[in-house]
Design a protein around this motif. Structure first.
Motif, PDB file in Angstrom:
ATOM      1  N   PRO A  61      28.492  65.810  96.951  1.00 45.13           N
ATOM      2  CA  PRO A  61      28.074  64.648  96.159  1.00 45.13           C
ATOM      3  C   PRO A  61      27.031  63.785  96.873  1.00 45.13           C
ATOM      4  O   PRO A  61      26.083  63.314  96.244  1.00 45.13           O
ATOM      5  CB  PRO A  61      29.363  63.850  95.925  1.00 45.13           C
ATOM      6  N   GLY A  78      31.512  61.229  86.022  1.00 42.30           N
ATOM      7  CA  GLY A  78      31.528  62.655  86.270  1.00 42.30           C
ATOM      8  C   GLY A  78      32.707  62.958  87.177  1.00 42.30           C
ATOM      9  O   GLY A  78      33.037  62.161  88.059  1.00 42.30           O
ATOM     10  N   VAL A  79      33.379  64.079  86.951  1.00 38.99           N
ATOM     11  CA  VAL A  79      34.518  64.472  87.778  1.00 38.99           C
ATOM     12  C   VAL A  79      34.386  65.933  88.184  1.00 38.99           C
ATOM     13  O   VAL A  79      33.775  66.743  87.473  1.00 38.99           O
ATOM     14  CB  VAL A  79      35.870  64.244  87.055  1.00 38.99           C
ATOM     15  N   ASN A  80      34.948  66.241  89.348  1.00 34.87           N
ATOM     16  CA  ASN A  80      35.012  67.632  89.792  1.00 34.87           C
ATOM     17  C   ASN A  80      36.040  68.361  88.945  1.00 34.87           C
ATOM     18  O   ASN A  80      37.143  67.859  88.718  1.00 34.87           O
ATOM     19  CB  ASN A  80      35.429  67.714  91.266  1.00 34.87           C
ATOM     20  N   TYR A  81      35.673  69.545  88.478  1.00 32.93           N
ATOM     21  CA  TYR A  81      36.597  70.362  87.705  1.00 32.93           C
ATOM     22  C   TYR A  81      37.090  71.543  88.538  1.00 32.93           C
ATOM     23  O   TYR A  81      38.183  72.028  88.351  1.00 32.93           O
ATOM     24  CB  TYR A  81      35.910  70.831  86.416  1.00 32.93           C
ATOM     25  N   GLU A 116      30.115  70.193  80.369  1.00 30.29           N
ATOM     26  CA  GLU A 116      30.414  70.965  81.573  1.00 30.29           C
ATOM     27  C   GLU A 116      29.103  71.361  82.238  1.00 30.29           C
ATOM     28  O   GLU A 116      28.226  71.939  81.593  1.00 30.29           O
ATOM     29  CB  GLU A 116      31.194  72.230  81.221  1.00 30.29           C
ATOM     30  N   TRP A 137      29.879  75.413  91.540  1.00 30.39           N
ATOM     31  CA  TRP A 137      30.737  74.253  91.327  1.00 30.39           C
ATOM     32  C   TRP A 137      30.632  73.717  89.903  1.00 30.39           C
ATOM     33  O   TRP A 137      29.547  73.616  89.348  1.00 30.39           O
ATOM     34  CB  TRP A 137      30.391  73.146  92.320  1.00 30.39           C
ATOM     35  N   SER A 139      31.414  70.627  87.215  1.00 31.44           N
ATOM     36  CA  SER A 139      31.652  69.200  87.019  1.00 31.44           C
ATOM     37  C   SER A 139      31.769  68.929  85.523  1.00 31.44           C
ATOM     38  O   SER A 139      31.165  69.630  84.714  1.00 31.44           O
ATOM     39  CB  SER A 139      30.494  68.368  87.575  1.00 31.44           C
TER      40      SER A 139
END
Length: 143
Positions: A61, A78-81, A116, A137, A139
């Motif tokens: 990040p 935004g978030v990590n998935y 996504e 990755w 997000s």
């Protein structure tokens, strides 16, 4: 963003210091000597202390923020998935400079208001012939 698929963005160089490594060790409880004991680590094939693999991954990040990636209009968060794959190719020695290379692989709407984003994240080490890690990755962006 969808028009940027395939585009690569590269961050500035950032030094990975022993203080960063020690702080990460304290935060995670991972005090293995190869990370925090310069004298013992010098006797290993690494020749000195190395960053935790997860520290290298978690620089993502901060390094992404050091690129010219445009902001997503209307994004609330935004978030990590998660990741589809992550490979640690070689260690990052304390005192090394690293940068992130980000390639947008996809940007799709999962449901109204939730997008996504999948990026390929490559952590390059200054002067090295291969990267420290490569991760795909995911997000989630909420608008």
């Amino acid at each position: 963003m969808a028009e940027s698929i395939g585009t690569e963005r590269v961050s500035d160089w950032v030094e990975v210091t022993q203080k960063m490594i020690d702080t990460f060790a304290d935060a995670t409880g991972d005090h293995q000597f190869i990370h925090v004991n310069p004298e013992l680590a010098a006797r290993t094939p690494f020749g000195g202390t190395i960053a935790h693999g997860f520290l290298s991954l978690s620089l993502m990040p901060m390094l992404a923020a050091k690129t010219d990636t445009p902001n997503i209009e209307g994004a609330k968060m935004g978030v990590n998935y998660g990741g589809n794959k992550t490979r640690f190719m070689q260690p990052v020695r304390s005192g090394s400079k690293v940068r992130g290379r980000f390639k947008l692989l996809s940007f799709t709407e999962r449901k109204p208001g939730v997008w996504e984003q999948i990026n390929e994240y490559t952590l390059e080490i200054e002067g090295a012939d291969k990267p420290a890690l490569i991760a795909e990755w995911i997000s989630l962006i909420y608008v």
